[in-house]
Design a protein around this motif. Structure first.
Motif, PDB file in Angstrom:
ATOM      1  N   VAL A  36      -5.466   5.658  -0.825  1.00  0.00           N
ATOM      2  CA  VAL A  36      -4.419   4.627  -0.767  1.00  0.00           C
ATOM      3  C   VAL A  36      -4.382   3.900  -2.108  1.00  0.00           C
ATOM      4  CG1 VAL A  36      -3.673   2.516   0.394  1.00  0.00           C
ATOM      5  CG2 VAL A  36      -4.776   4.338   1.708  1.00  0.00           C
ATOM      6  N   THR A  37      -3.203   3.767  -2.673  1.00  0.00           N
ATOM      7  CA  THR A  37      -3.066   2.971  -3.890  1.00  0.00           C
ATOM      8  C   THR A  37      -2.130   1.794  -3.609  1.00  0.00           C
ATOM      9  OG1 THR A  37      -2.650   3.010  -6.268  1.00  0.00           O
ATOM     10  CG2 THR A  37      -1.133   4.274  -4.892  1.00  0.00           C
ATOM     11  N   LEU A  38      -1.881   0.990  -4.618  1.00  0.00           N
ATOM     12  CA  LEU A  38      -1.074  -0.219  -4.437  1.00  0.00           C
ATOM     13  C   LEU A  38       0.105  -0.174  -5.401  1.00  0.00           C
ATOM     14  CD1 LEU A  38      -4.105  -2.642  -4.307  1.00  0.00           C
ATOM     15  CD2 LEU A  38      -2.664  -2.006  -2.358  1.00  0.00           C
ATOM     16  N   ILE A  79      -1.418   8.197  -1.342  1.00  0.00           N
ATOM     17  CA  ILE A  79      -1.289   9.287  -2.309  1.00  0.00           C
ATOM     18  C   ILE A  79      -2.390  10.290  -2.001  1.00  0.00           C
ATOM     19  CG2 ILE A  79      -0.218   7.943  -4.169  1.00  0.00           C
ATOM     20  CD1 ILE A  79      -3.007   7.684  -5.446  1.00  0.00           C
ATOM     21  N   GLU A  95       0.834  -1.205   0.000  1.00  0.00           N
ATOM     22  CA  GLU A  95       0.000   0.000   0.000  1.00  0.00           C
ATOM     23  C   GLU A  95       0.867   1.251   0.000  1.00  0.00           C
ATOM     24  OE1 GLU A  95      -2.962  -0.082   3.081  1.00  0.00           O
ATOM     25  OE2 GLU A  95      -3.640  -2.087   2.523  1.00  0.00           O
ATOM     26  N   CYS A 115       2.343   1.890  -9.820  1.00  0.00           N
ATOM     27  CA  CYS A 115       1.101   1.611  -9.108  1.00  0.00           C
ATOM     28  C   CYS A 115       0.226   0.685  -9.950  1.00  0.00           C
ATOM     29  CB  CYS A 115       0.371   2.898  -8.785  1.00  0.00           C
ATOM     30  SG  CYS A 115      -0.058   3.830 -10.231  1.00  0.00           S
ATOM     31  N   VAL A 116      -0.639  -0.033  -9.282  1.00  0.00           N
ATOM     32  CA  VAL A 116      -1.647  -0.832  -9.994  1.00  0.00           C
ATOM     33  C   VAL A 116      -2.487   0.142 -10.807  1.00  0.00           C
ATOM     34  CG1 VAL A 116      -3.709  -2.239  -9.699  1.00  0.00           C
ATOM     35  CG2 VAL A 116      -1.688  -2.667  -8.290  1.00  0.00           C
ATOM     36  N   TYR A 168      -7.420  -8.143  -3.603  1.00  0.00           N
ATOM     37  CA  TYR A 168      -6.441  -7.680  -2.612  1.00  0.00           C
ATOM     38  C   TYR A 168      -6.996  -7.851  -1.193  1.00  0.00           C
ATOM     39  CZ  TYR A 168      -3.409  -4.594   0.086  1.00  0.00           C
ATOM     40  OH  TYR A 168      -2.570  -4.078   1.039  1.00  0.00           O
TER      41      TYR A 168
END
Lengths: 445, 445
Positions: free
Chosen positions: A113-115, A109, A106, A183-184, A214
């Protein structure tokens, strides 16, 4: 008139650019290839714009073009091809993606939250562990907004995601960013999507599935155990290559040739099945640089008794390029050349068949990527007009007599040298205006 | 992987045919060009069918093709391009034509009185006098049949005519007959006009404007004074190159490259602006054979710091051809070659960029016209496979390794050598399937 059979040998990613560590030669120039050079000497050479000048093909679209299909029209997306290659049945009209089980962390941003992708293959997780994780996902995620979801394991970290029902469209971006530390990617409709509403709907479902995967996987026992063992958690699925599965006219109907394929890897078997080829394997083939090329060529000679068209796929040249190992590529090329003596002795010398050798695309063994440079091509037929080219490599064939031709035209050229091409304007059969057919519909009086 | 920048140098009309006064050589063969020959030696060469075999391109459509746009689809007509080049804003959907202030005389024919063109440029009338005449016309002619008319002065005898409102179509013939002693052409819809009714309507309005311009201008004080001074009267406007202004996808979106243009003349600046390039000039450039090519190449080297793609246009080779001065063309080519040492030293030798040199079309310096012969092309990239060609001229490159490629494919080929081309089938970004993009839309969980 005696028609000829056709052998098409595709050495994946064999063509290249100049490599500084190989004295500014290409691997194919640097390698010693007496047998392929012999073919160039008695045959005619050129270069092949597989899709279009400058466009680096993917292996799937490239093979479609080599088989004479127009990828712009007939390419069903990588997911569908991979499913076929893995012998996974997907209904026509369903949407299929490939996916990887990957490792993400994680990151905060401004939007939330991004991955971030840390390992696209989750440490090349075993098929056993991956299978259990995917089975768990399938149990929890069986439908979204009225669309049926199928999550199917393939080998190791690989899998196929299938969506069924409603209007779906493959013109969406990949969730997989194709690079670590990126990022994903939020799956989005392409700006030029063919059915924008369906693409939007599809993207929404894919994003929901990715997010849910996820949430579900990060807490899974297997991942806890992997982390304890110091292995990356397989905590997300990242779809890519979405496409709606469709059917194309089978190869035998398009070209009037009964086709066989000799290939080890799923993707190539998938494209071959997609166009209706019978797919063969030889136990000695591995799909790597350690493969037994001789065994493949021997199998081809054997299959030529039963089939009109035999396609042989050899992967090692591409793998060595992606691994940025030019010398390994040279060795692989020399291994292919040495084995090629079988084809010279059993097919070329008896003069009964048309033989073509090329690549599905060029791959740079310095850059490690597919490039859009047109691969070298050589064609032999008993009565072909040989050009002046005496070696088979990218530079020598630039002066070749075939010039610069398009991938999608190769089959027509081979059909012609096989004395099977029909004269334009003749209509003896309702099925084809391309190949000569002896079929006839008897007029009953 | 490091991507490369791209420099595209277009020497307008440089390619030619054999010229008897140059020992049956082309000007490019006759000229001493050690630097361009060096590029041919280390690069790969070929010929470029700018539009299609045998078709002599106009400079505007040619540049569109060189920038990777399809002129059949994206060409907005010369009027629109010239307006952009002169920094005249024209709304999307409006129709724009170029026009000249010309000199005509009346002539009786069986149908009545027509007008014969005596000077297409009205003695190259000054911008000041032309401006006053055009201002007067604009005052008198502000609309026709509900269509708003804008008559805008450009440099000297040149101007732009804009029609706004209603359905307009550019598929109409030019009023300008393009030759002296010919009659003013009645503007008519083309037989294959895309919207026949709109073309008919447009032609009618243009004819009314042309007739009115004659009625209004022939009696104007300025013209009376010109005739007294022995100068030709600027007594009509003759529109040509009608086209409906439209927008195209900007270059940076199509190719993922931030583009700059270095050009002096309005037309080239117009095409560059049309596709969204930043347009630069160097004070020393003149757009003639007296230009300072070195200053342009130095500017290019400077712009390469900020831009991914730098296009440099050099006009002198074309002007010398239209003037039927082969030796002047030879001198211009030698001047370009000498200045090209800057590009060799600062761009080619460091091996960081892809460099291409070609022409937008061939121009015959014996005939003085654009010809459809495919111009010579040379491309250099650090890992390109050099062909055997050791000189840069039309004859030598006929054996070049690039073969015969299409103008519209050039950008894809350059993108490929710049390691920026995306593999077909990948969809990492919604915007483009052509260039690699590092942009990602983060999935927010």
């Amino acid at each position: 008139m005696e028609v000829r059979k056709i052998v098409l040998i595709v050495c994946d990613g064999m063509s290249d650019r100049v490599v500084s560590s190989l004295e500014e030669k290409t691997p194919l120039e640097y390698a010693k290839t007496p047998n392929l050079d012999k073919l160039a000497m008695i045959g005619c050479t050129g270069v092949l714009d597989i899709l279009s000048p400058g466009i680096p093909p993917g292996s799937d679209s490239a093979h479609l073009a080599l088989f004479g299909y127009n990828p712009e029209k007939d390419y069903p997306g990588r997911g569908a091809i991979e499913a076929l290659g893995a012998n996974i049945h997907v209904n026509e009209g369903s949407l299929a993606c490939r996916f990887n089980l990957s490792t993400v962390v994680e990151k905060n941003i401004s939007e939330g939250v991004t991955l971030i992708v840390k390992d696209r293959r989750a440490g090349r997780i075993s098929s056993e562990e991956a299978g259990k994780l995917i089975e768990y996902l399938q149990m929890k995620l069986d439908s979204f907004s009225g669309v049926k979801v199928k999550i199917i394991p393939n080998v190791e970290h690989r899998g196929i995601l299938v969506l069924e029902g409603g209007e779906l469209n493959g013109d969406v971006t990949d969730s997989d960013p194709h690079e670590v530390d990126s990022c994903v990617n939020k799956c989005e409709p392409l700006t030029n999507a063919s059915i924008p509403k369906a693409a939007e709907h599809t993207a929404k479902i894919i994003n929901e599935i990715v997010k849910s995967s996820y949430t579900l996987l990060k807490e899974h026992e297997i991942n806890k155990s992997r982390v304890e063992r110091g292995l990356p958690a397989a905590n997300i699925i990242l779809p890519r290559g979405a496409g709606v599965v469709k059917k194309v006219e089978p190869f035998i109907k398009v070209w009037g040739l009964k086709p066989a394929c000799i290939a080890k890897l799923a993707l190539y078997r998938g494209v071959a099945r997609y166009v209706g080829m019978d797919v063969y394997d030889v136990p000695e083939a591995t799909g790597t640089v350690n493969t037994n090329v001789e065994a493949k060529f021997k199998k081809a000679v054997e299959l030529l008794k039963e089939y009109d068209f035999v396609f042989i796929h050899i992967k090692g040249t591409d793998s060595a390029s992606h691994d940025r190992k030019p010398l390994e590529k040279v060795n692989m090329i020399e291994k292919i050349d040495s084995a090629f003596k079988i084809i010279m002795d059993k097919v070329v010398t008896p003069g009964k068949a048309v033989v073509a050798v090329t690549s599905d695309h060029s791959t740079s063994s310095e850059l490690g990527i597919h490039i859009g440079d047109p691969p070298a091509l050589v064609i032999y037929a008993p009565d072909i007009i040989a050009d002046d080219v005496k070696q088979f490599n990218e530079r020598a064939v630039l002066k070749g007599g075939l010039g610069r031709v398009k991938g999608v035209d190769l089959m027509k050229i081979l059909l012609n040298y096989a004395c099977r091409a029909m004269e334009y304007g003749l209509k003896p059969s309702r099925e084809s205006r391309v190949y000569r057919s002896t079929e006839c519909s008897p007029l009953v009086i």
